[in-house]
Design an enzyme around this catalytic site. Sequence first.
Site, PDB file in Angstrom:
ATOM      1  N   GLY A 140      -7.658  21.218   6.816  1.00  0.00           N
ATOM      2  CA  GLY A 140      -7.343  20.816   5.448  1.00  0.00           C
ATOM      3  C   GLY A 140      -7.417  19.309   5.332  1.00  0.00           C
ATOM      4  CE  LYS A 141     -11.895  17.835   1.583  1.00  0.00           C
ATOM      5  NZ  LYS A 141     -13.307  17.387   1.572  1.00  0.00           N
ATOM      6  N   GLY A 142      -6.048  15.811   2.726  1.00  0.00           N
ATOM      7  CA  GLY A 142      -5.225  15.319   1.637  1.00  0.00           C
ATOM      8  C   GLY A 142      -5.620  13.909   1.268  1.00  0.00           C
ATOM      9  CB  CYS A 176      -4.827  18.875   8.930  1.00  0.00           C
ATOM     10  SG  CYS A 176      -3.706  19.617  10.123  1.00  0.00           S
ATOM     11  CE  LYS A 236      -0.355  14.263   7.058  1.00  0.00           C
ATOM     12  NZ  LYS A 236       0.959  14.441   6.395  1.00  0.00           N
ATOM     13  CG  PHE A 242      -2.406   8.600   2.367  1.00  0.00           C
ATOM     14  CD1 PHE A 242      -2.587   7.236   2.480  1.00  0.00           C
ATOM     15  CD2 PHE A 242      -1.795   9.095   1.223  1.00  0.00           C
ATOM     16  CE1 PHE A 242      -2.171   6.373   1.479  1.00  0.00           C
ATOM     17  CE2 PHE A 242      -1.376   8.241   0.223  1.00  0.00           C
ATOM     18  CZ  PHE A 242      -1.566   6.870   0.348  1.00  0.00           C
ATOM     19  CG  ASP A 267       4.029  17.692  -2.372  1.00  0.00           C
ATOM     20  OD1 ASP A 267       3.885  18.142  -3.525  1.00  0.00           O
ATOM     21  OD2 ASP A 267       3.075  17.371  -1.641  1.00  0.00           O
TER      22      ASP A 267
END
Length: 669
Positions: A69-71, A76, A91, A73, A185
């Site tokens: 996954g990615k966010g 992962c 991460k 900042f 969150d």
Amino acid sequence: MEPAAGFLSPRPCPRAAALPAPPAGPGPPRAAKPGPELEMLGGPPAPDPGRLITDPRSGRTYFKGRLLGKGGFARCYEATDTETGSSYAVKVVSQSRIAKPHQREKILNEIELHRNLQHRHIVRFSHHFEDADNIYIFLELCSRKSLAHIWKARHTLLEPEVRYYLRQILSGLKYLHHRGILHRDLKLGNFFITENMELKMGDFGLATRLEPPEHRKKTICGTPNYVAPEVLQRQGHGTEADVWSLGCVMYTLLCGNPPFETVDLKETYRCIKQVHYTLPASLSLPARQLLASILRASPQDRPSIDQILRHDFFTKGYTPDRLPASSCVTAPDLIPLNPAKILFVKVTKSLFGRKKNKSKNHPEVRDEVSCLVNGLTRTSICHQDAKPEVPAASGLAQVSLVETAPEDSSPHGTLASSGDGFEEGLTVATVVESVLCALRNCLAFMPSAEQNPAPLAQPEPLVWVSKWVDYSNKFGFGYQLSSRRVAVLFNNGTHMALSANRKIVYYNPTSTKHFSFSVDAVPRALQPQLSVLRYFASYMEQRLMKVCGLRWGTLRATTFQSLPRPLRGGDLPSVEEVEVPVPPLLLQWVKTDQALLMLFSDGTVQVNFYGDHTKLILSGWEPLLVTFVARNRSACTYLASHLRQLGCSPDLRQRLRYALRLLRDRCPA
């Protein structure tokens, strides 16, 4: 990982200190040297150097695998220790993304908060390090990704599934709040699922310490669809903001979309501030009540975590001990136990729970196997993979019901029924769950009797199926109610009904979407289904016995001629959704070689026995009413509580037990 917020307010802060070193002490245990067989093959293949991560302090190396996954900042990845073979979720935060002091402080804060957390339902923090390019945070690997992936595959979950996940979320959240930490969150993408379908709360990028009310954070942070109104209004927020987000998560899992989602972000914020959302009628009453109590504008008016866990949604609803892995992509078959299992857990396990190591010759197993019924045909609304069979021959054997030992014998005492009030639009799972509970409670302590107690003198008006036609080998199941409304549950899971005056058409693409049209304004895409519906109506009107009051006619239909092929999906023109109350619709029907069972969205369950045309109708629920139509077509309605106290005739008792077995074995909630 999903993007965290994207609208964190930058603020000045002192220059961050250097990244803290990993905890002192020995690292993870090292694996033994390769055995002779591996050495003969030259050892394991060398990993691609470009995908290696090396801890500059210990020299330990990790192979960076697939992207998880990615966010905003970080990204992962799955990572494997090249020596021990241990797997992690790592991460990776680029140093270039945290060049500003407040950005680096955010990562330091996440590590500091997460590294000390130890709870079954919180992603385990392993270790961390950094090099010139990145910061690496090694976490527990959750191989089945997140609730967001399950939601994308399923869109909606059953209420027992939602209870299963929410209990774990609440357990982890209670631990966090007890430690004085706000998550800030909570969303589907931050609830990770392990190999054995256990939920773990993760991603503490926005987490913070809980401060006294006068010093609480007023930063706007979180994910738009889940953020609480006090956060948007910069009023300072506490644990109640996490509870609000939890309510949004619950709503999303049950309804298929977040409660305040719109196409415009400003409109979403307006809806949140005004707490403007709708509760679908398809939800059970306890679910709607709990959501309404959580999604309140004032934080002080929201329930605490303990109050949520004591709510009827949890205490009177079935929660599975575990879910199958298949539930990540398709609805599971869940067989609920009696909601009073807390009081009689050993008894209910022996009666209703089948263990793998239980002997096949065990009398309880033999009794359960003997309850199975053959010749099943089943169709559910929104059950896309239903495979209808060709109707059986018109000649039907007489129903044969043998008196047996009580289906559910329990210690003497009082079993608490579910108490769930039924209203329009319930799911199959909720109906089955509550019917099973009510029938088990009724039969468990019913004394022997030779005749029925006195029926109700003036029972409430009852709507029941007066005629039905099974043409599921080609189109679906048609039925007419005593109100003269005619409907068809099509094989593709859609439902269409024609009002008694034949002027209004009701269309349900799913059990939660309701539309109505005048007969002259039905969209072209629905015309094929309307043609089939009209044919069913005409056939039942002309060919099946007329019905008067509660003297019911023959319900069996003969072979159809060829009909136009009904609509099986495709895009529909936009139509206006109905706000008026939706008439009850057939959610599921089950046909055996002895009887037909029908479940309706208002909670009514009707069982028609072919051979002698007796019928059993369960309705009301507050209190539960049992209507029995005898061989001579005379109908009597009883309070279930009276039957439980006074007993009933063998005819009625046999049919109640048969309905219980049929629901338990063939209609898993």
